[in-house]
Design an enzyme around this catalytic site. Structure first.
Site, PDB file in Angstrom:
ATOM      1  N   ARG A 190       0.858  -1.175   0.000  1.00  0.00           N
ATOM      2  CA  ARG A 190       0.000   0.000   0.000  1.00  0.00           C
ATOM      3  C   ARG A 190       0.901   1.235   0.000  1.00  0.00           C
ATOM      4  NH1 ARG A 190       2.419   1.746   3.468  1.00  0.00           N
ATOM      5  NH2 ARG A 190       0.928   3.409   3.736  1.00  0.00           N
ATOM      6  N   ASP A 246      -2.453  10.323  -2.311  1.00  0.00           N
ATOM      7  CA  ASP A 246      -2.682   9.341  -3.360  1.00  0.00           C
ATOM      8  C   ASP A 246      -3.038   9.995  -4.680  1.00  0.00           C
ATOM      9  OD1 ASP A 246      -3.044   6.255  -2.227  1.00  0.00           O
ATOM     10  OD2 ASP A 246      -3.201   7.813  -0.713  1.00  0.00           O
TER      11      ASP A 246
END
Length: 347
Positions: A51, A242
């Site tokens: 991640r 992100d």
């Protein structure tokens, strides 16, 4: 042992397979997975075994190679169809991190450049591009850290949210890069790490990797951020991202927006560490960024036991969007930008 030696490596190419640290097992166990198929990489991305936007992009690039290396296509057209199928499959693993799509597009562009070469050589070009993405990410992270250090000083208290560290990148991290570089220089930055509910990336990952590297880190619950700011313990907030929209809105782990509101209320600068590849100039504002929703069990069964009543309704967005007006600067490897300056970068 130096901080350089103690930095964790989230993934690496091991000759014939992808060696990937299972981050769901941290901080109790350091377990590396042997990834040999595109399906395994998809599962690892989807289920948070890997991640962090840059690491997701790197994993996807290697996954694309694993997906096409056994292709029996005899011509470029058939091979290209296989590449597109595998890339689309990997792109379906998580919707928010733009680096996932950026990395896949970059590898696909490399395949296009190799048209006319033997198929086996094109496969090797796919692997070479994945390796290049990882090598470049380490340089990018260090440059982000150098730029962030110009905004901090020895003794600064810094709050960070989620994990944008070595575990999320090739090395150094994005938001954590200045912490590692400061230690190399003999500075003492005092880091406060939010636990980051519901999956606890801050306590499981950020606190773990920084403590492991000998960095001064203090773990706090998410709802303690206002208190440590009011007490004067924090002089800056540094978070990762992100995706950054063209207007400077930023998508990051759920809870980031709240931290930005608190920083604004206390007059504390709020910095976003972002590789340039995370800036999505094709997305006008944060309202257009797709926000992933995660399983209810992440909330109802946290900390190893059931913590909510059976049948309770749950809303579990994995990310939120911090408006550009709350962001002091976006720090990339190419420089430091005010949110309103991003629209001009397309030129």
């Amino acid at each position: 042992m130096s901080s350089e030696a103690k930095r964790l490596v989230p993934l690496e190419w091991a000759g014939d397979h992808l060696r990937l640290l299972d981050q769901t097992r941290l901080p109790v166990e350091e377990v590396y997975l042997r990834q040999t198929t595109v399906q395994q990489v998809w599962e690892a991305i989807r289920h948070l075994q890997v991640r962090g936007a840059p690491a997701i992009g790197m994993a996807a690039a290697y996954g694309l190679y694993l997906g096409v290396r056994e292709s029996t296509a005899g011509n470029f057209a058939d091979f290209w169809r296989h590449v597109e199928e595998q890339a689309d499959y990997l792109a379906s693993s998580r919707p928010t991190a733009v680096n996932l799509f950026w990395a896949l597009d970059r590898v696909k562009a490399r395949v296009r450049q190799e048209e006319g070469q033997p198929i086996e050589e094109i496969k090797q070009a796919v692997l070479a591009e994945a390796l290049a993405i990882q090598e470049e990410d380490e340089r990018v992270c260090r440059a982000i850290g150098e730029n962030l250090l110009t905004l901090l000083q020895d003794g600064t208290g810094v709050l960070t949210h989620c994990n944008a560290g070595s575990l999320a990148t090739a090395a150094y991290g994005t938001a954590t890069a200045p912490f590692y570089l400061a230690k190399e220089r003999g500075w003492n930055l005092r880091v406060y790490a939010d636990e980051t509910r519901p999956v606890l990336q801050g306590s499981r990952l950020t606190a773990y990797e920084l403590q492991r590297a000998g960095i001064d880190v203090t773990l706090i619950c998410d709802n303690m951020a206002a208190t440590v700011m009011a007490q004067g313990r924090v002089q800056a907030v540094v978070v990762g991202t992100d995706r950054v929209a063209a207007n400077g809105d930023v998508a990051n782990k759920i809870g980031t927006y709240g931290v930005a509101v608190l920083a604004h209320a206390h007059g504390i600068p709020f910095y976003v560490a972002a590789p340039f590849s995370s800036i999505d100039l094709d997305t006008p504002t944060g309202a257009e960024i797709p926000i992933e929703e995660r399983p209810a069990e992440e909330i109802t069964h946290g900390l190893g036991k059931q913590v909510a009543p059976d049948g309770i309704k749950v809303y579990n967005p994995s990310f939120d969007v911090t408006p550009a007006r709350l962001i002091t600067a976006i720090v990339t490897e190419t420089g430091i930008y005010k949110p309103e300056e991003l629209a001009g970068l397309r030129k």
